[in-house]
Structures are given as C-alpha cells and as structure tokens.
Design an enzyme around this catalytic site. Structure first.
Site, PDB file in Angstrom:
ATOM      1  N   GLY A  72     -28.735 -17.723   4.045  1.00 38.07           N
ATOM      2  CA  GLY A  72     -29.640 -17.448   2.844  1.00 38.07           C
ATOM      3  C   GLY A  72     -29.118 -18.496   1.496  1.00 38.07           C
ATOM      4  CB  CYS A  73     -27.231 -18.298  -1.489  1.00 32.65           C
ATOM      5  SG  CYS A  73     -28.065 -16.931  -1.957  1.00 32.65           S
ATOM      6  CB  VAL A  74     -24.771 -21.743   2.508  1.00 31.67           C
ATOM      7  CG1 VAL A  74     -24.420 -22.904   3.018  1.00 31.67           C
ATOM      8  CG2 VAL A  74     -23.663 -20.814   1.722  1.00 31.67           C
TER       9      VAL A  74
END
Length: 210
Positions: free
Chosen positions: A151-153
């Site tokens: 996701g955010c990585v």
C-alpha cells in the site's frame, strides 16, 4: 519468486539504480494502528521485526546526520477530507483526529526538529510538501521503511521515482498483513521502480556517510 517469473522479466525489467550522494530515511505510517494486536490494520506478528529493523535504521540515520522523516495519517472526524480512499477502506476511521491508534509507538517517535508528513492518501508525496522539502535539502535518495508494503510503501516508492528521487526500499523494514502481497510488491518494485535492499546494505550505506 519462481525461476520462470524471474526469467520472464530478464532483459526487460532488470536494471539497477545507484545509491545517491544525499539520502533521507522515510518512515511510513509505523503507528499503533499497524503495530497493535487486535487492531483492524494490525500487520501481524512479523511487525515486531519490522519495527526493530526500522529502529536500527533510524538510529544509524541520526548518527550519520541523515534526515529522518516520518509519515502518519489523519482525517477530520467523519472523514470528509478523506475522499474516495476513506470511503473504500473502512479501517481508515482509526485515523480520525485524536484517535489513539494514530499515535507513534514510543520506540519510533519523531524527535524534536524531525519532520512529520501528515497524509490522507497512500503516497507520502500525494498532496503533501514532501517533494519540495526533499528538493530544498538537496536530497537525491530516499530509503523507505514502514507499512504496508503493498500500500503506502509501494505508492511512496513509485512517487519517489516519478519525482526524480532514487527509491531504496529496505525489505526487512517493511511489513504487510500477509507475505504474498509483501513479496509480490517487493518483486515488482525492484523490477520497475526502485532498488530493494536488505538491512545490512542499508546500514552500510548510512555508515559510509557517517
């Protein structure tokens, strides 16, 4: 990943990026919502190893004088500023302003003077001042740690590449709720957008700067 998959990518997606001259360490969303058992976003028992690795990276970066930048997520109560992302992922209500699971764990709390980027979407770059901040400091390389890998990585590594920063994802310092998306996204990031390195290599880079 299978030999068949590796061979399929060979010759098309097997390039490499050099480590730059001035890195920053970006610690993505390592807050209590992901580290607390029972939380809807809990990243699983492996998160303890991710946190320990990230703590070592943060310590090494600070010792080397490398900027450490943290991200968190925050929404107004009700999520009116969260847009489609907030509507799609019900667990994001954990990040409404003042919610206890939005806080940093004591072992990974920003120090006075360290930057915290508060975001509302997956990428640490989207609708935040991060790119301008890095450019102003002459940063050319971003070491990435945190959650979640898929996701955010991933979103932040992709945007680092698209903004012209060299993305180095530290695999031991990234976590996801299941190993399958974790490994698949690390494979794809290495193939197309970033360098995926281990903790030892990341620490060696930081030590050389110190």
């Amino acid at each position: 990943m299978s030999d068949e998959l590796t061979q399929n990518y060979a010759g098309a997606f097997d390039g490499h990026l050099p480590f730059g001259r001035r890195p920053a360490l970006l610690v993505i969303d390592l807050v209590l919502a992901y580290t607390t058992p029972g939380s809807p976003l809990y990243a699983g028992p492996g998160i303890a190893d991710v946190m320990a690795c990230t703590e070592r990276l943060v310590g090494a970066a600070r010792a080397a004088g490398v900027p450490v930048i943290f991200t968190n997520v925050e929404y107004t109560p009700g999520g009116a500023d969260g847009g489609v992302f907030y509507r799609k992922v019900p667990a994001l209500r954990l990040f409404e302003r003042g919610a206890p699971l939005g806080a940093f764990p004591p072992t990974l709390a920003p120090r006075d003077g360290e930057v915290v980027i508060t975001k509302r979407y997956a990428s640490a770059f989207f609708a935040t001042p991060l790119a301008a901040l890095l450019t102003a400091q002459g940063i050319d390389t971003v070491l990435l740690a945190g959650v979640s890998t898929s996701g955010c990585v991933r979103a932040s590594a992709l945007d680092a590449c698209q903004h012209g920063f060299l993305p180095f994802v530290v695999r031991d310092a990234c976590g996801d709720r299941h190993p399958a998306p974790h490994e698949a996204n690390l494979f794809d990031l290495q193939a197309k957008y970033a360098e995926v390195i281990g903790e030892a290599q990341a620490l060696a880079h930081l030590a050389a700067l110190g």
